[in-house]
Write a protein that holds these residues in place. Structure first.
Motif, mmCIF file in Angstrom:
data_model
loop_
_atom_site.group_PDB
_atom_site.id
_atom_site.type_symbol
_atom_site.label_atom_id
_atom_site.label_comp_id
_atom_site.label_asym_id
_atom_site.label_seq_id
_atom_site.Cartn_x
_atom_site.Cartn_y
_atom_site.Cartn_z
ATOM 1 N N ILE A 189 138.972 39.163 54.290
ATOM 2 C CA ILE A 189 137.527 39.383 54.281
ATOM 3 C C ILE A 189 137.098 39.471 52.822
ATOM 4 N N SER A 190 135.926 38.974 52.530
ATOM 5 C CA SER A 190 135.459 39.078 51.151
ATOM 6 C C SER A 190 134.937 40.492 50.903
ATOM 7 N N TYR A 191 134.969 40.902 49.660
ATOM 8 C CA TYR A 191 134.422 42.197 49.279
ATOM 9 C C TYR A 191 132.979 42.312 49.770
ATOM 10 N N ALA A 192 132.199 41.229 49.549
ATOM 11 C CA ALA A 192 130.786 41.264 49.921
ATOM 12 C C ALA A 192 130.631 41.494 51.428
ATOM 13 N N ASP A 193 131.430 40.778 52.221
ATOM 14 C CA ASP A 193 131.342 40.941 53.677
ATOM 15 C C ASP A 193 131.789 42.336 54.102
ATOM 16 N N ALA A 194 132.849 42.828 53.464
ATOM 17 C CA ALA A 194 133.354 44.155 53.820
ATOM 18 C C ALA A 194 132.279 45.211 53.570
#
Length: 593
Positions: free
Chosen positions: A274-279
């Motif tokens: 998962i990307s940091y942004a999505d997390a």
RNA sequence: GGGGGCGUGGUGAAGUCUGGAGUUCACGCCGGCCUGUCAAGCCGGAGGUCGCGGGUUCAAAUCCCGUCGCUCCCGCCA
């Protein structure tokens, strides 16, 4: 001194004469026959002392006490019909003793060596050598060793070279506080203990060691937590001609091997990413616990025309309204009030709760402000069913995200789950934005940015080539692709506000090294104690560390840290500040009075 | 630096809110009985400055203040 381990005896050993040595775990003295549960590192077996066979004097036999260290010679035999113990691996047999020697008696114990009660941890640490005779600690020590063995297998398979880097190094005041060690040969100068082998492993890459690993002791002089000690162990590895994919591939092998070793479970690959942004967007944290869903839902559009002034006000000033569906929490009013308080502690101005009723209506302090259309839209957005509790926060995005992220854990985190949810969090930003709008580096300055030009033009949104491994909401470790180009390194220092002069004086030796054909490289470090503690279901890493420190950095067993002789200080050319000496004197006075 | 919890024979707990004799329970320890138990059983016994200091009160484990220790969290952990 012994011919076999107590825990190894099985039915097929019947008839053999063996010598065992270990500790008296329990004694059942029937006046005539005496049963001893003999424990050694391999397990427990029942020893039978029968006076008819006169293995030793009455005095010795009836004088045996808990935790006496003894040696017993006897014959292995099947237990009499109906007396087998299903609970013990050795329960089909017993040792008929014909010789017994007390190797070492034991003083009465400060606590019992069993699992019946939770002993005060300070006492356990003071007598750690007794604590580790208990099955819990003995099991944890074995698990730790097994985990490290599994890690080494993966490293060996990949032809990694194990290299030890120094633990007395130069201090580079940045990030965590350094642990300092004074130098006698250069009075007034200090070594630092490494926070990680970071720059040394990069030097190894420059030195042509294409694959390196180390079980590295790391030191960070910061406050303690359940998952943080000032001294801890990392599996540190690095590879040349590597990018992110190669690192994640090795990590997956490690996860598979360690979980197989400790739990006998297969972890399915690939591990989730998962990307940091999505997390942050979905879970409000950079270390999401993916054992459960409960994603954050954005309701800003839905409340665009709301009559509820608190929401309208926030939306009118660039804020956002988001929430989570906590599911069927079944909380009474007091429980809901506690959630509101919790949200306020975490920095929210308030928390709006809504409970979906059987008839489809919403029970909520703000229900009277909601239109039919809004109620329908809310239920739709949360995919809500009757009984669900919806928790909504309105504020600036950063606050909303972090509050909901923590509330999500409060209401959703499973209590006694043995599920494992590994996830890679990718694409961390280069900088964290502080509350005052200023930027602070999210990682060490040797992390490669995804795009140098972007870093210079839009530092607050720039992405770095870094990644974390997360398990059940805990960060197991992090790594990155490193900078191998001195020019890029210089630019990064510049953007991070580390002046050229400053950089030279602190890292000049490293910048020099970068100039000599540095291969592209990347790596990672996994917290061994943390990983094992989660896999063992332990609530803190002290259970995994053989001799840990308390929250104030003390060791109740050895009494460290301690004061030293004045002569030692003199030789080091250092002195203790007067106000500290006054503190000592006052403490001594109190102790004396 | 800040907030919460805990501190009672060797161990673990109850008692503290609502002050009234160191009271209770389990384990351990010591002694006795007991030859098939496995958290052995039965009988008897010893063991505590209620973390420490101060205050309130006729009276404090209990209320108040301070302090120490352990712990969880926030800050901190690039």
């Amino acid at each position: 001194m012994k011919t076999i381990g107590a825990g190894e005896l099985r039915a097929q050993n019947a008839g053999e004469t063996v010598t065992l040595a270990g500790w008296v775990a329990r004694r059942r003295d029937h006046g005539g026959v005496i049963f001893i549960d003999l424990r050694d590192a391999s397990g427990i077996v029942q020893v039978v002392l029968n006076p008819d066979e006169a293995p030793a004097s009455e005095e010795v036999l009836h004088g045996l006490r808990s935790e006496y260290c003894i040696q017993v010679t006897g014959t292995v035999r099947p237990r009499p019909e109906g007396t087998a113990n299903q609970e013990l691996p050795t329960g089909a047999v017993e040792l008929a003793a014909h010789g017994l020697v007390v190797l070492s008696p034991s003083a009465p114990l400060p606590f019992q060596i069993d699992e019946r009660v939770d002993i005060d941890e300070g006492l356990r640490l003071q007598y750690r050598y007794l604590d580790m005779r208990r099955t819990r600690m003995a099991g944890n020590l074995r698990a730790r060793s097994a985990a490290i063995g599994a890690m080494r297998r993966v490293m060996d398979r990949g032809d990694f070279l194990e290299v030890e880097t120094p633990t007395l190094i130069a201090s580079t005041p940045e990030g965590a506080r350094d642990m300092l060690v004074p130098s006698r040969l250069r009075p007034g100068h200090f070594y630092a203990l490494p926070q990680s082998p970071q720059l040394f492993k990069q030097l190894l890459m420059i030195g042509g060691v294409e694959r390196y690993y180390q079980l590295a002791k790391c030191y960070r002089d910061e406050d303690f937590r359940a998952d943080r000690q000032i001294e801890f162990t990392q599996l540190d590895f690095e590879g040349s001609f590597w990018g992110q994919d190669e690192v994640l591939d090795v990590l997956e092998q490690i996860v598979v091997e360690v979980v197989q070793e400790l739990r006998g479970e297969e972890i399915e690959l690939p591990i989730a990413r998962i990307s940091y942004a999505d997390a942050m967007e979905k879970y409000g944290t950079d270390k999401p616990d993916l054992r459960f869903g409960m994603e954050i839902v954005d309701l800003s559009d839905l409340f665009a025309d709301t009559e509820f002034k608190a929401f309208a006000g926030v939306l009118g000033s660039q804020g956002t309204v988001r929430g989570i569906n906590g599911g069927a929490l079944g909380l009474a009013r007091s429980g809901l009030d506690r959630l509101v308080e919790r949200a306020q502690e975490l920095g929210a101005r308030g928390l709006v709760w809504m409970i979906v009723q059987e008839d489809g209506s919403l029970r909520s302090p703000v229900a009277k402000f909601l239109s039919e259309r809004e109620i329908a839209a809310i239920k739709g957005a949360f995919d809500a069913s009757p009984g669900d509790t919806l928790l909504i926060v309105a504020d600036e995005a950063k606050v909303v995200t972090s509050v909901l992220g923590q509330l999500r854990l409060t209401v959703g985190q499973p209590e006694d789950s043995d599920e494992l949810a590994f996830v890679f969090v990718l694409d961390f930003p280069v900088f964290d934005v502080n509350d005052d709008g200023s930027l602070s580096p999210a990682h060490h300055p040797f992390t490669a940015p995804a795009d140098v030009d972007e870093l210079a033009s839009n530092p607050e949104t720039a992405i770095s080539q870094s990644y974390d491994l997360v398990l059940n909401g805990s960060e197991l470790g992090s790594g990155s692709v490193r900078i191998h180009d001195p020019e890029i390194q210089a630019k990064v220092f510049e953007v991070m506000n580390i002046g050229a002069e400053d950089a030279r004086s602190r890292f000049g030796w490293f910048l020099e090294a970068l100039r000599y054909g540095t291969p592209p490289h990347a790596g990672f470090a996994i917290g061994v104690d943390r990983m094992v503690s989660i896999l063992r279901g332990e609530p803190n890493i002290r259970e995994i560390i053989p001799f840990p420190k308390t929250q104030t950095g003390a060791d109740p067993l050895t009494g460290s840290p301690g004061r030293v002789e004045e002569d030692q200080l003199f030789q080091l050319g250092i002195d203790v500040r007067p106000e500290v000496r006054i503190g000592w004197a006052e403490a001594e006075e109190d102790a004396g009075a």
